[in-house]
Scaffold this active site. Structure first.
Site, PDB file in Angstrom:
ATOM      1  N   CYS A 270      34.384  46.389  33.139  1.00  0.00           N
ATOM      2  CA  CYS A 270      35.034  47.259  34.130  1.00  0.00           C
ATOM      3  C   CYS A 270      34.159  48.409  34.587  1.00  0.00           C
ATOM      4  CB  CYS A 270      36.330  47.806  33.546  1.00  0.00           C
ATOM      5  SG  CYS A 270      37.558  46.525  33.282  1.00  0.00           S
TER       6      CYS A 270
HETATM    7  N1  LIG Z   1      38.696  42.952  30.013  1.00  0.00           N
HETATM    8  C1  LIG Z   1      39.184  44.108  30.372  1.00  0.00           C
HETATM    9  O1  LIG Z   1      39.208  45.039  29.601  1.00  0.00           O
HETATM   10  C2  LIG Z   1      39.751  44.319  31.767  1.00  0.00           C
HETATM   11  C3  LIG Z   1      40.552  45.452  31.969  1.00  0.00           C
HETATM   12  C4  LIG Z   1      41.082  45.667  33.218  1.00  0.00           C
HETATM   13  C5  LIG Z   1      40.806  44.794  34.250  1.00  0.00           C
HETATM   14  N2  LIG Z   1      40.010  43.701  34.047  1.00  0.00           N
HETATM   15  C6  LIG Z   1      39.786  42.826  35.178  1.00  0.00           C
HETATM   16  O2  LIG Z   1      40.612  41.680  35.023  1.00  0.00           O
HETATM   17  C7  LIG Z   1      39.950  40.521  35.529  1.00  0.00           C
HETATM   18  C8  LIG Z   1      39.825  39.477  34.446  1.00  0.00           C
HETATM   19  O3  LIG Z   1      39.042  40.034  33.395  1.00  0.00           O
HETATM   20  P1  LIG Z   1      38.982  39.432  31.938  1.00  0.00           P
HETATM   21  O4  LIG Z   1      38.298  40.444  31.096  1.00  0.00           O
HETATM   22  O5  LIG Z   1      40.311  38.914  31.525  1.00  0.00           O
HETATM   23  O6  LIG Z   1      37.989  38.204  32.199  1.00  0.00           O
HETATM   24  P2  LIG Z   1      37.716  36.967  31.209  1.00  0.00           P
HETATM   25  O7  LIG Z   1      36.377  36.465  31.581  1.00  0.00           O
HETATM   26  O8  LIG Z   1      38.022  37.351  29.803  1.00  0.00           O
HETATM   27  O9  LIG Z   1      38.811  35.910  31.644  1.00  0.00           O
HETATM   28  C9  LIG Z   1      38.833  35.277  32.867  1.00  0.00           C
HETATM   29  C10 LIG Z   1      39.290  33.857  32.649  1.00  0.00           C
HETATM   30  O10 LIG Z   1      39.406  33.236  33.929  1.00  0.00           O
HETATM   31  C11 LIG Z   1      38.977  31.895  33.799  1.00  0.00           C
HETATM   32  N3  LIG Z   1      38.649  31.420  35.126  1.00  0.00           N
HETATM   33  C12 LIG Z   1      37.549  31.624  35.867  1.00  0.00           C
HETATM   34  N4  LIG Z   1      37.673  31.041  37.056  1.00  0.00           N
HETATM   35  C13 LIG Z   1      38.876  30.453  37.080  1.00  0.00           C
HETATM   36  C14 LIG Z   1      39.582  29.695  38.042  1.00  0.00           C
HETATM   37  N5  LIG Z   1      39.076  29.461  39.252  1.00  0.00           N
HETATM   38  N6  LIG Z   1      40.785  29.215  37.723  1.00  0.00           N
HETATM   39  C15 LIG Z   1      41.323  29.457  36.500  1.00  0.00           C
HETATM   40  N7  LIG Z   1      40.706  30.178  35.567  1.00  0.00           N
HETATM   41  C16 LIG Z   1      39.506  30.673  35.843  1.00  0.00           C
HETATM   42  C17 LIG Z   1      37.829  31.963  32.831  1.00  0.00           C
HETATM   43  O11 LIG Z   1      37.583  30.714  32.241  1.00  0.00           O
HETATM   44  C18 LIG Z   1      38.334  33.001  31.836  1.00  0.00           C
HETATM   45  O12 LIG Z   1      39.057  32.406  30.786  1.00  0.00           O
HETATM   46  C19 LIG Z   1      38.622  41.012  36.075  1.00  0.00           C
HETATM   47  O13 LIG Z   1      38.762  41.306  37.435  1.00  0.00           O
HETATM   48  C20 LIG Z   1      38.385  42.283  35.306  1.00  0.00           C
HETATM   49  O14 LIG Z   1      37.558  43.187  36.000  1.00  0.00           O
HETATM   50  C21 LIG Z   1      39.499  43.442  32.808  1.00  0.00           C
END
Ligand SMILES: NC(=O)c1ccc[n+]([C@@H]2O[C@H](COP(=O)([O-])OP(=O)(O)OC[C@H]3O[C@@H](n4cnc5c(N)ncnc54)[C@H](O)[C@@H]3O)[C@@H](O)[C@H]2O)c1
Length: 431
Positions: A270
């Site tokens: 982030c």
């Molecule tokens: N991790 C954090 O602390 C956090 C906090 C707030 C916001 N975010 C935001 O949330 C979003 C997700 O982050 P995250 O940390 O959960 O990411 P992550 O990489 O842990 O998870 C994303 C998941 O999406 C899957 N994926 C990718 N493309 C896909 C598709 N086309 N169809 C289905 N699944 C698909 C991946 O395989 C993965 O399991 C991002 O935009 C991130 O910036 C993350």
């Protein structure tokens, strides 16, 4: 039955696309609230893990996943055709940066392309991935309306930023207030109703753009303040002042001050990334985002500052970095999590290796590293100390480390997290 009623009576079938750090805990909350929930992910290993009742997320236990799977309220699939049966779909896919620091929208576009194939009337789509203001209405909406369905009338679309803080025991998906803004007032109402079933506080805002900007304000606020305090750390090093002591004393002010701490650099998915989404959009509209750029420059220079600290500290002991045995403590981007994405530790390690250090590391959460040309296996701290090290570099202050043993046995320690604040010793060099 109308979607709003289905949601209120917990008869809606909920779906979450992307079962990562954000998506899995959200799917679990929906399932806990009584919704039949399907998680969709392109990563078959995650799908299999969920269906086998196993968690791969640090804040979610396998027991919790297993019990929800056993009740039939939670399951996972890689087959997107399930979308047809769903009433609500939350998109939680990654939003990384390209090497040029431009937003990489490919994951959102891929998810939306799948939804578009199965979209039908009375469905709610909510984007949760962090992204630049305008994404929901400029990228998602036109794609979903291509098939002839109209937003606000046939289907509903909203943006709701995810605020999860991995490793935070006090605040998790359920008790972190959820901001939500729909394309139309009715979209906001339906999306708000969904979250209200499983999240304690829901904060509606007037538009998707406001909701998108809220997240970017929050993360830019952190990036800029961390940049400021990192610059103060560099300044303090020149002035011979302990910046940590300064921050602790300043933090006694009961108003108008909030402590931020310096460190080896920004990490995670982030803070190092999201401000650049905003900066990119600002530039596209002819606005030069100065704070974002400056904070980015200061924060990105921190790993090199740490390497210089290590070099100077070894030099004081009459040793070059080349062939010195350097042991790194902690490689994840922050304490007590298992996530190494964007971790500054990896940059520090790579620079030390490039300078010829004999590098080892300990991290209770990361058994092996295969990144950026590095192939390393973690070792126990005690084994590293017994084998002999010239310098220990503390990059992530996990709670499991035995700091008194380390201070007692290491000839030299560079502490970038002030984890050794309670120790006095000529062998400790603080950031
Ligand atoms: N991790 C954090 O602390 C956090 C906090 C707030 C916001 N975010 C935001 O949330 C979003 C997700 O982050 P995250 O940390 O959960 O990411 P992550 O990489 O842990 O998870 C994303 C998941 O999406 C899957 N994926 C990718 N493309 C896909 C598709 N086309 N169809 C289905 N699944 C698909 C991946 O395989 C993965 O399991 C991002 O935009 C991130 O910036 C993350």
């Amino acid at each position: 039955m109308e979607l709003l009623d289905k949601i209120r009576e917990h008869k809606a079938r909920t779906g979450v696309i992307g079962l990562g750090y954000v998506g899995l805990p959200l799917a679990i909350e929906f399932a806990h609230a009584g919704f039949h929930t399907v998680g969709i992910d392109v990563d078959q290993r995650k799908v299999d893990a969920v269906n086998a009742g196993t968690s791969y997320i640090v804040d979610t236990t396998s027991e919790e996943v297993a019990s929800l799977v056993a009740t039939g309220r939670l399951r996972a699939t890689s087959d997107f055709s399930v979308i047809e049966e769903l009433d609500t779909i939350n998109i939680c896919v990654p939003t990384p940066l390209r090497k040029t620091k431009d937003p990489d929208m490919t994951y959102i576009v891929a998810a939306v392309t799948e939804i578009k194939k199965y979209l039908r009337a009375e469905q709610l789509v909510i984007l949760e991935s962090t992204t630049y203001p305008g994404t929901t209405e400029e990228v998602v909406l036109p794609a979903l309306e291509e098939g002839g369905l109209k937003v606000g009338r046939d289907f509903f679309l909203a943006f709701s930023p995810e605020r999860i803080d991995p490793g935070n025991k006090q605040f998790q998906t359920r008790n972190i207030p959820k901001v939500v803004g729909g394309v139309t007032a009715h979209c906001t109402q339906v999306a708000k109703a969904l979250y209200e079933q499983s999240i304690e506080t829901v904060v509606p805002v007037s538009s998707t753009r406001v909701a998108e900007m809220v997240k970017l304000l929050e993360n830019t606020f952190r990036s800029v303040n961390i940049g400021l305090v990192n610059e103060l750390a560099l300044m303090s090093a020149k002035l011979g002042i302990n910046v940590w002591e300064v921050i602790e004393a300043a933090a006694t002010k009961p108003f108008g001050f909030m402590p931020f701490y310096p460190g080896p650099g920004l990490g995670g998915h982030c803070i190092p990334i999201d401000p650049f989404y905003l900066g990119w959009k600002a530039k596209m509209n002819g606005f030069e985002p100065r704070f974002i750029e400056l904070a980015g420059q200061v924060n990105e220079a921190m790993p090199k500052f740490v390497v210089d600290k290590v070099t100077d500290a070894l030099n004081n002991d009459g040793k070059p970095v080349r062939n010195s045995r350097i042991h790194v403590l902690g490689v994840t981007y922050k304490r007590n999590v298992n996530d190494t994405r964007e971790s500054p530790a990896l940059h520090v390690m790579k620079m030390l290796l490039d300078r010829g250090a004999r590098l080892s590391y300990s991290d209770p959460y990361v058994p092996e590293i295969h990144e950026d040309g590095m192939e390393l296996k973690g070792v126990a701290v005690r084994d590293a100390l017994e084998a002999g090290t010239d310098c220990v570099v503390l990059l992530t202050d996990h709670g499991q480390f035995n700091y008194s043993e380390i201070v007692h046995r290491a000839p030299l320690i560079v502490d970038t997290r002030n984890a050794l604040r309670d120790f006095i010793g000529g062998n400790i060099v603080r950031l």
